[in-house]
Design an enzyme around this catalytic site. Structure first.
Site, PDB file in Angstrom:
ATOM      1  N   SER A 137       0.769  -1.308  -0.022  1.00  0.00           N
ATOM      2  CA  SER A 137       0.020  -0.049   0.195  1.00  0.00           C
ATOM      3  C   SER A 137       0.881   1.419   0.059  1.00  0.00           C
ATOM      4  CB  SER A 137      -0.766   0.044   1.332  1.00  0.00           C
ATOM      5  OG  SER A 137      -1.747   1.064   1.178  1.00  0.00           O
ATOM      6  N   ASP A 189      -1.742   6.110  -4.219  1.00  0.00           N
ATOM      7  CA  ASP A 189      -0.712   5.709  -3.668  1.00  0.00           C
ATOM      8  C   ASP A 189      -0.559   4.209  -4.425  1.00  0.00           C
ATOM      9  OD1 ASP A 189      -2.910   3.947  -3.279  1.00  0.00           O
ATOM     10  OD2 ASP A 189      -2.690   3.259  -1.281  1.00  0.00           O
ATOM     11  N   ASP A 197      -0.958   1.016  -4.667  1.00  0.00           N
ATOM     12  CA  ASP A 197      -1.862   0.006  -5.263  1.00  0.00           C
ATOM     13  C   ASP A 197      -3.203   0.844  -5.486  1.00  0.00           C
ATOM     14  OD1 ASP A 197      -2.528   0.429  -2.458  1.00  0.00           O
ATOM     15  OD2 ASP A 197      -3.332  -1.560  -2.385  1.00  0.00           O
ATOM     16  N   ASP A 211      -5.785   2.376  -4.160  1.00  0.00           N
ATOM     17  CA  ASP A 211      -6.921   2.316  -3.734  1.00  0.00           C
ATOM     18  C   ASP A 211      -7.111   3.609  -2.594  1.00  0.00           C
ATOM     19  OD1 ASP A 211      -5.127   1.795  -1.220  1.00  0.00           O
ATOM     20  OD2 ASP A 211      -5.753  -0.007  -0.777  1.00  0.00           O
TER      21      ASP A 211
END
Length: 462
Positions: A106, A250, A252, A254
């Site tokens: 993340s 970010d 990833d 999300d």
């Protein structure tokens, strides 16, 4: 660092000793444990999972191990390659996969990586299932498949395209008006999956763009969390290019943050507020965010006649609260948008589309849009305690002290005052209490945090 295993997945730094870092040994045991859970939950023999990764240097290495372990457990693999977490979750929901595994840490720095586990609906595992995976990852032996029963591994390179096609076909999007906006945006893709997904989405929506930090070479050009202090280049590029606004995600994809036309943060907390504003203006309904998120979402929800619910921190908790309250949109104040019409997972790509929908209908500058919402300010602090101090007893004492206020104990202690709130959460790994406050002015939020810290110190005898 200690390898962290919790409801949001497993993560750690790459290399070093197993059980203390994310090593190949830990990856093998973790995926074998997850495979055991998958087989328990799905007793048929022909099982398929989907895997993906963000842009970290260690990602491809880990994905090769992950795919091989699934295969060795007799489970077929769809390898989506370099992707985004919401894309993977959407993909699991919309094919025959019984589970998903995203390789990402993340917003953590590039020396970290992690494993995010998803069920057959493309949602985070329940607390009970995560507990099982943790226990199964400690087993000494596993029931590996014989040669004739090894799972297949097949690559699929078009999942992001499929996901974006589904987004632009969402009924809530005024597609024609978005395409007529004639906007120019700058997006910070933080050298990961956003560098692939954001251009595809913006092109489909006829939005002109410039992508910065678009190289995917395993290195992040700045600290990857999309906070103001990490987005100075984005702010400068917005001003330099006379852009209409900026987008930051970010690694990833999300989490989502915006900047206005002046290179000023829209406010990560207000990403969900704006997206919810668009949804609620078309269909009044209920919303959910976690206890540490801004009160502005409650205000906007009530303006449209809906009911706002605060959940415990953690995406799985937000999703559970959304389902139980029949919420039509929800998420987390850190820029996570969950729109059930797409899927029950935080999705920055859906968030961008909803934000553009709102701009298409309001036809105002992003700075003016932000000014139209109730203005709140947050303070985030912590207090370090002696390991011998009973943190639960301190929280109980604080609850008693403020028993006449609006109280929630579903996740630590949340105290709602008429114009401000404080949320106290204890760390699961350290003798720390985290103190989050919100008020109509920054000095008031800071003062409330300092007041609570002093009261805790007095109770603790510090």
């Amino acid at each position: 660092m200690t390898l962290i295993k919790n409801i949001s997945g497993f993560r750690g730094t790459i290399g070093g000793e197993n059980n203390n870092n994310l090593t190949p040994v830990d990856i093998v045991s973790s995926i074998a444990g997850f495979s055991k859970l998958i087989k328990e939950n799905n007793p048929n023999n022909n099982l398929t999972v989907m895997t993906g990764r963000d842009g970290r240097k260690s990602g491809e290495m880990i994905q090769n191990i992950v795919n091989s372990v699934f295969s060795s457990m007799g489970i077929n693999v769809i390898d989506a390659g370099l992707s985004t977490t919401p894309t993977l979750c959407w993909g699991v929901l919309n094919n025959d996969s019984v589970a998903g595994l995203m390789i990402t840490a993340s917003h953590n720095p590039q020396e970290y990586n992690g494993l995010k586990f998803f069920n057959s609906e493309g949602e985070f595992l329940s607390k009970e299932d995560v507990t099982k995976v943790i226990e199964y990852s400690k087993l000494k032996t596993y029931d590996f498949a014989p040669n004739a029963s090894l799972g297949t591994i097949n690559k699929y390179d078009h999942l992001i395209d499929d996901h974006i096609e589904a987004i632009i076909n969402l009924e809530i999007l005024p597609l024609k008006r978005i395409k007529e906006l004639n906007l120019y945006v700058v997006a910070d893709a933080i050298n990961s999956g956003g560098a692939i997904a954001l251009p595809k989405l913006l092109e489909k929506l006829n939005i002109r763009y410039k992508i910065i930090n678009s190289e995917i070479e395993g290195v992040f050009n700045h600290t990857p969390e999309p906070l103001e202090e990490n987005l100075k280049d984005l702010s400068q590029e917005i001003i330099k290019n006379n852009a209409d606004f900026g987008i930051a995600v970010d690694p990833d994809v999300d989490r989502l943050a915006f900047m206005d036309e002046n290179g000023v943060m829209f406010g990560e907390e207000y990403t969900l507020v704006a997206c919810a504003d668009h949804i609620l203006s078309h269909k009044p309904g209920n919303t959910v965010s976690n206890l540490s998120s801004t009160r502005a979402l409650r205000d906007v929800t009530q303006k449209y006649g809906g009911t706002y619910t605060a959940s415990a921190v953690g995406e799985v908790n937000v999703v559970n609260a959304m389902k139980s309250s029949n919420a039509i949109i929800g998420g987390e104040g850190n820029g996570g948008i969950i729109y059930p019409k797409s899927h029950y997972g935080r999705d920055a790509l859906v968030g961008v589309a909803l934000f553009l929908s709102l701009l298409a209908e309001r036809k105002i500058a992003v700075s003016n849009l932000r000014a139209s919402y109730p203005s709140y300010f947050m303070s985030k602090k912590k207090i370090d305690l002696n390991p011998s101090i009973n943190v639960d007893a301190i929280l109980e004492a604080m609850e008693s002290k403020y028993i006449h206020e609006e109280i929630s104990t579903i996740d630590g202690l949340k105290i709602d005052f008429p114009t401000e709130w404080v949320h106290l959460r204890k760390s699961n790994t350290e003798p720390i209490i985290r103190i989050y406050t919100e008020a109509p002015a920054q000095d008031k939020a800071d003062a409330l945090a300092d007041k609570i810290i002093n009261e805790i110190k007095k109770i603790a005898g510090l």
